[in-house]
Design an enzyme around this catalytic site. Structure first.
Site, mmCIF file in Angstrom:
data_model
loop_
_atom_site.group_PDB
_atom_site.id
_atom_site.type_symbol
_atom_site.label_atom_id
_atom_site.label_comp_id
_atom_site.label_asym_id
_atom_site.label_seq_id
_atom_site.Cartn_x
_atom_site.Cartn_y
_atom_site.Cartn_z
ATOM 1 N N ASN A 278 -60.175 15.721 -55.299
ATOM 2 C CA ASN A 278 -60.748 15.339 -54.004
ATOM 3 C C ASN A 278 -61.778 16.400 -53.635
ATOM 4 O O ASN A 278 -61.420 17.506 -53.248
ATOM 5 C CB ASN A 278 -59.620 15.272 -52.963
ATOM 6 C CG ASN A 278 -60.145 15.104 -51.543
ATOM 7 O OD1 ASN A 278 -61.303 14.755 -51.347
ATOM 8 N ND2 ASN A 278 -59.293 15.349 -50.559
ATOM 9 N N LYS B 225 -63.846 16.456 -51.208
ATOM 10 C CA LYS B 225 -64.085 16.582 -49.759
ATOM 11 C C LYS B 225 -65.597 16.625 -49.484
ATOM 12 O O LYS B 225 -66.371 15.967 -50.162
ATOM 13 C CB LYS B 225 -63.359 17.798 -49.196
ATOM 14 C CG LYS B 225 -61.888 17.823 -49.601
ATOM 15 C CD LYS B 225 -61.092 18.821 -48.838
ATOM 16 C CE LYS B 225 -59.684 18.871 -49.419
ATOM 17 N NZ LYS B 225 -58.757 19.633 -48.606
ATOM 18 N N HIS C 130 -55.517 10.558 -46.042
ATOM 19 C CA HIS C 130 -55.466 12.014 -46.246
ATOM 20 C C HIS C 130 -55.163 12.690 -44.909
ATOM 21 O O HIS C 130 -55.622 12.219 -43.857
ATOM 22 C CB HIS C 130 -56.815 12.487 -46.806
ATOM 23 C CG HIS C 130 -56.763 13.902 -47.291
ATOM 24 N ND1 HIS C 130 -56.858 14.963 -46.423
ATOM 25 C CD2 HIS C 130 -56.591 14.433 -48.532
ATOM 26 C CE1 HIS C 130 -56.769 16.094 -47.116
ATOM 27 N NE2 HIS C 130 -56.598 15.795 -48.398
ATOM 28 N N GLU D 73 -56.395 15.142 -43.505
ATOM 29 C CA GLU D 73 -57.591 15.482 -42.716
ATOM 30 C C GLU D 73 -58.099 14.259 -41.959
ATOM 31 O O GLU D 73 -58.616 14.376 -40.848
ATOM 32 C CB GLU D 73 -58.666 16.083 -43.645
ATOM 33 C CG GLU D 73 -58.294 17.494 -44.074
ATOM 34 C CD GLU D 73 -58.848 17.948 -45.404
ATOM 35 O OE1 GLU D 73 -59.801 17.339 -45.919
ATOM 36 O OE2 GLU D 73 -58.301 18.925 -45.950
ATOM 37 N N GLU E 44 -48.484 15.148 -49.983
ATOM 38 C CA GLU E 44 -49.263 16.353 -49.713
ATOM 39 C C GLU E 44 -48.731 17.017 -48.442
ATOM 40 O O GLU E 44 -49.142 16.638 -47.328
ATOM 41 C CB GLU E 44 -50.736 16.000 -49.505
ATOM 42 C CG GLU E 44 -51.384 15.338 -50.696
ATOM 43 C CD GLU E 44 -52.886 15.576 -50.698
ATOM 44 O OE1 GLU E 44 -53.370 16.184 -51.645
ATOM 45 O OE2 GLU E 44 -53.551 15.199 -49.737
ATOM 46 N N GLY F 118 -55.075 23.423 -48.832
ATOM 47 C CA GLY F 118 -56.150 24.395 -48.609
ATOM 48 C C GLY F 118 -55.666 25.732 -48.071
ATOM 49 O O GLY F 118 -56.460 26.542 -47.598
ATOM 50 N N SER G 21 -52.736 22.867 -52.758
ATOM 51 C CA SER G 21 -52.999 24.122 -53.465
ATOM 52 C C SER G 21 -52.537 24.092 -54.923
ATOM 53 O O SER G 21 -51.998 25.081 -55.425
ATOM 54 C CB SER G 21 -52.385 25.308 -52.709
ATOM 55 O OG SER G 21 -52.945 25.404 -51.412
HETATM 56 C C1 PEP Z 1 -56.337 17.931 -50.835
HETATM 57 O O1 PEP Z 1 -57.296 18.030 -50.096
HETATM 58 O O2 PEP Z 1 -55.887 16.793 -51.087
HETATM 59 C C2 PEP Z 1 -55.737 19.141 -51.366
HETATM 60 C C3 PEP Z 1 -54.573 19.046 -51.939
HETATM 61 O O3 PEP Z 1 -56.458 20.314 -51.234
HETATM 62 P P1 PEP Z 1 -56.122 21.743 -51.927
HETATM 63 O O4 PEP Z 1 -55.803 21.481 -53.367
HETATM 64 O O5 PEP Z 1 -57.353 22.541 -51.731
HETATM 65 O O6 PEP Z 1 -54.929 22.293 -51.201
#
Ligand code: PEP
Length: 248
Positions: A9, A11, A95, A97, A165, A171, A211
């Site tokens: 992803n 973003k 997601h 976000e 997630e 992040g 992460s």
């Molecule tokens: C994501 O945005 O779906 C995500 C898991 O980000 P990160 O790997 O940076 O934590």
């Protein structure tokens, strides 16, 4: 029986040139991988260009969001049929976000899931609890609502992937331990079994996101109910994402 999936992803990152360079490098690094479904979800602006660059390769393209109406007076929105036309195979929906920053409700997310499937695309439905929800003991109720209401009215589970997630791990550099991930993934598979059948639950892929890095992917992927990863930050670096794709 479940083909692992590693999805990136991106973003709100990468100009067209940067996107082309990133997939160029990635394509070479993962060209021999044939046992993992590989997906990149760039910003909308790069989708059709990357669809051309990735044609015939083992890397598919996803979108990070879509609107649930197919067309009409919805200024600024993109629909699932338009994303299919641009070259997408998948759309990421729900997601954290989108839920947190853009206020998407479970009902809206459910409408988006159905719209993606209706357009003939596959969907990655994201679910996950906040730290507060985990610590207050509400986590399983929240995840149950996200799965049940997110999938309401969905019959075609073959084209649904679920991504767990934990919001506190996105992040932040904090990863759920592999035991924490396995515990939730097994719970989510049980929810799918309750909503559908044991066969459908056994065939549904549940990705972990939060992460994921080259250094922790192997341990996460060793868990029996972790079928892949949705990767944010580390998907922006070809070498890191390729190493994640080649988990051991
Ligand atoms: C994501 O945005 O779906 C995500 C898991 O980000 P990160 O790997 O940076 O934590």
């Amino acid at each position: 029986m479940r083909t692992p999936m590693i999805a990136g992803n991106w973003k709100l990152h990468k100009t067209l040139d940067e996107a082309v360079n990133l997939v160029g490098a990635l394509k070479t690094k993962v060209k021999d991988v044939d046992n993992v479904e590989i997906l990149v979800a760039p910003p909308f602006t790069a989708i059709s260009m990357l669809a051309t660059k990735l044609a015939g390769s083992n890397i598919k393209i996803g979108a990070q969001n879509c609107y649930f109406e197919p067309s009409g007076a919805f200024t600024g929105e993109l629909s699932a049929p338009l994303l299919k036309d641009a070259g997408c195979d998948y759309v990421i929906v729900g997601h954290s976000e989108r839920r947190q920053i853009f206020g998407e409700s479970i009902e809206m997310i459910n409408n988006k899931v159905k719209a993606v499937l209706e357009a003939g695309l596959s969907v990655i439905l994201c679910i996950g609890e906040t730290l507060e929800e985990r610590e207050s003991g509400e986590m399983y109720d929240i995840l149950t609502a996200q799965v049940k209401e997110g999938l309401a009215g969905v019959t075609d589970m073959e084209r649904v992937v679920i991504a767990y997630e934990p919001v506190w791990a996105i992040g932040t550099g904090k990863t759920a331990s592999s035991e924490q991930a396995q515990e939730v993934h097994s719970f989510v598979r049980g929810l799918v079994q309750g909503l559908y059948t044991p066969e459908i639950a056994a065939a549904t892929r549940i990705l972990y996101g939060g992460s994921v890095k080259p250094g922790n992917v192997d341990e996460l992927m060793a868990q029996s109910d972790v079928d892949g990863a949705l990767v944010g930050g580390a998907s922006l670096v070809a070498e890191d994402f390729a190493r994640i794709v080649k988990f051991e």
